[in-house]
Design a protein around this motif. Structure first.
Motif, PDB file in Angstrom:
ATOM      1  N   THR A 133       0.828  -1.203   0.000  1.00  0.00           N
ATOM      2  CA  THR A 133       0.000   0.000   0.000  1.00  0.00           C
ATOM      3  C   THR A 133       0.860   1.250   0.000  1.00  0.00           C
ATOM      4  O   THR A 133       2.074   1.177   0.222  1.00  0.00           O
ATOM      5  N   PHE A 137      -4.188   5.408   0.393  1.00  0.00           N
ATOM      6  CA  PHE A 137      -5.004   4.309  -0.113  1.00  0.00           C
ATOM      7  C   PHE A 137      -6.272   4.094   0.717  1.00  0.00           C
ATOM      8  O   PHE A 137      -7.169   3.393   0.295  1.00  0.00           O
ATOM      9  N   ARG A 140     -10.227   4.496  -0.481  1.00  0.00           N
ATOM     10  CA  ARG A 140     -11.072   3.512  -1.159  1.00  0.00           C
ATOM     11  C   ARG A 140     -11.801   2.591  -0.187  1.00  0.00           C
ATOM     12  O   ARG A 140     -12.690   1.848  -0.583  1.00  0.00           O
ATOM     13  N   ILE A 149      -8.504   5.308  -6.377  1.00  0.00           N
ATOM     14  CA  ILE A 149      -7.109   5.728  -6.377  1.00  0.00           C
ATOM     15  C   ILE A 149      -6.755   6.181  -7.790  1.00  0.00           C
ATOM     16  O   ILE A 149      -7.097   5.509  -8.765  1.00  0.00           O
ATOM     17  N   HIS A 153      -1.080   6.915  -8.884  1.00  0.00           N
ATOM     18  CA  HIS A 153      -0.807   6.534  -7.493  1.00  0.00           C
ATOM     19  C   HIS A 153      -0.913   5.022  -7.256  1.00  0.00           C
ATOM     20  O   HIS A 153      -0.448   4.517  -6.243  1.00  0.00           O
ATOM     21  N   ILE A 154      -1.523   4.293  -8.201  1.00  0.00           N
ATOM     22  CA  ILE A 154      -1.653   2.840  -8.068  1.00  0.00           C
ATOM     23  C   ILE A 154      -0.265   2.205  -8.140  1.00  0.00           C
ATOM     24  O   ILE A 154       0.598   2.636  -8.893  1.00  0.00           O
TER      25      ILE A 154
END
Length: 173
Positions: A133, A137, A140, A149, A153-154
């Motif tokens: 993570t 995060f 979500r 997200i 940023h993923i």
């Protein structure tokens, strides 16, 4: 003289490890799997129930058919080192998903360092899911005003592989 430093919001951390044993039937097998997972993780495991009835396999909805335990924090880091050592410190590159998660299995739980063979338990296999993570995060999962997200940023597959190589010294095959 500007130094390029990575944003603290981009720092990847280990969120949790989920250990899972699918036994397929209730009764003594569940208790045996619980003992094995408790021995591996040092935490208390809990049974998982069947979501639906499977007549061909003799499984009813609500019947316990598996055991799982979730490990977080510093305990997760030390446990992951032991689990990766059982796999020879190599990871399969195809075992990563597109969101920074990694899964693998161990055929015999006694391969894990620190776990001794117990004749009452026998030899069992287990599945391991590792979740990575980043800060932010939680949007979500929160109860109010859930959000997705952003694409930048993923955690990508490559970022997850690089994290495991850097933090745990594994080789990606």
């Amino acid at each position: 003289m500007s130094q390029t430093t990575e944003s603290p919001m981009k720092k990847i951390v280990l969120e949790k490890i989920v250990l899972n044993m699918g036994v397929g039937k209730s009764g003594d097998a569940i208790e045996t799997a619980k003992k094995a997972l408790d021995q591996i993780s040092g935490k208390r495991s809990c049974a998982r129930e069947a979501k639906e009835t499977q007549r061909d396999w003799g499984i009813r909805k609500g019947e316990p058919i598996g055991v799982a335990v979730t490990v977080r924090g510093e305990d997760a880091t030390t446990l992951l080192k032991r689990l990766l050592e059982a796999k020879g410190n190599t990871v399969n590159g195809r075992s990563f998903d597109n969101f920074g998660n990694y899964s693998f299995g161990i055929r015999e739980h006694i391969d894990i360092p620190g776990v001794k063979y117990d004749p009452q338990i026998g030899i069992l296999g287990l599945g391991i899911s590792v979740t990575l993570t980043r800060p932010g995060f939680a949007v979500r999962k929160r109860s109010k005003h859930k959000a997705s997200i952003g694409k930048s940023h993923i955690i990508t597959r490559q970022e997850a592989k690089d994290y495991l190589v850097k933090e745990f010294g594994v080789t990606v095959a």
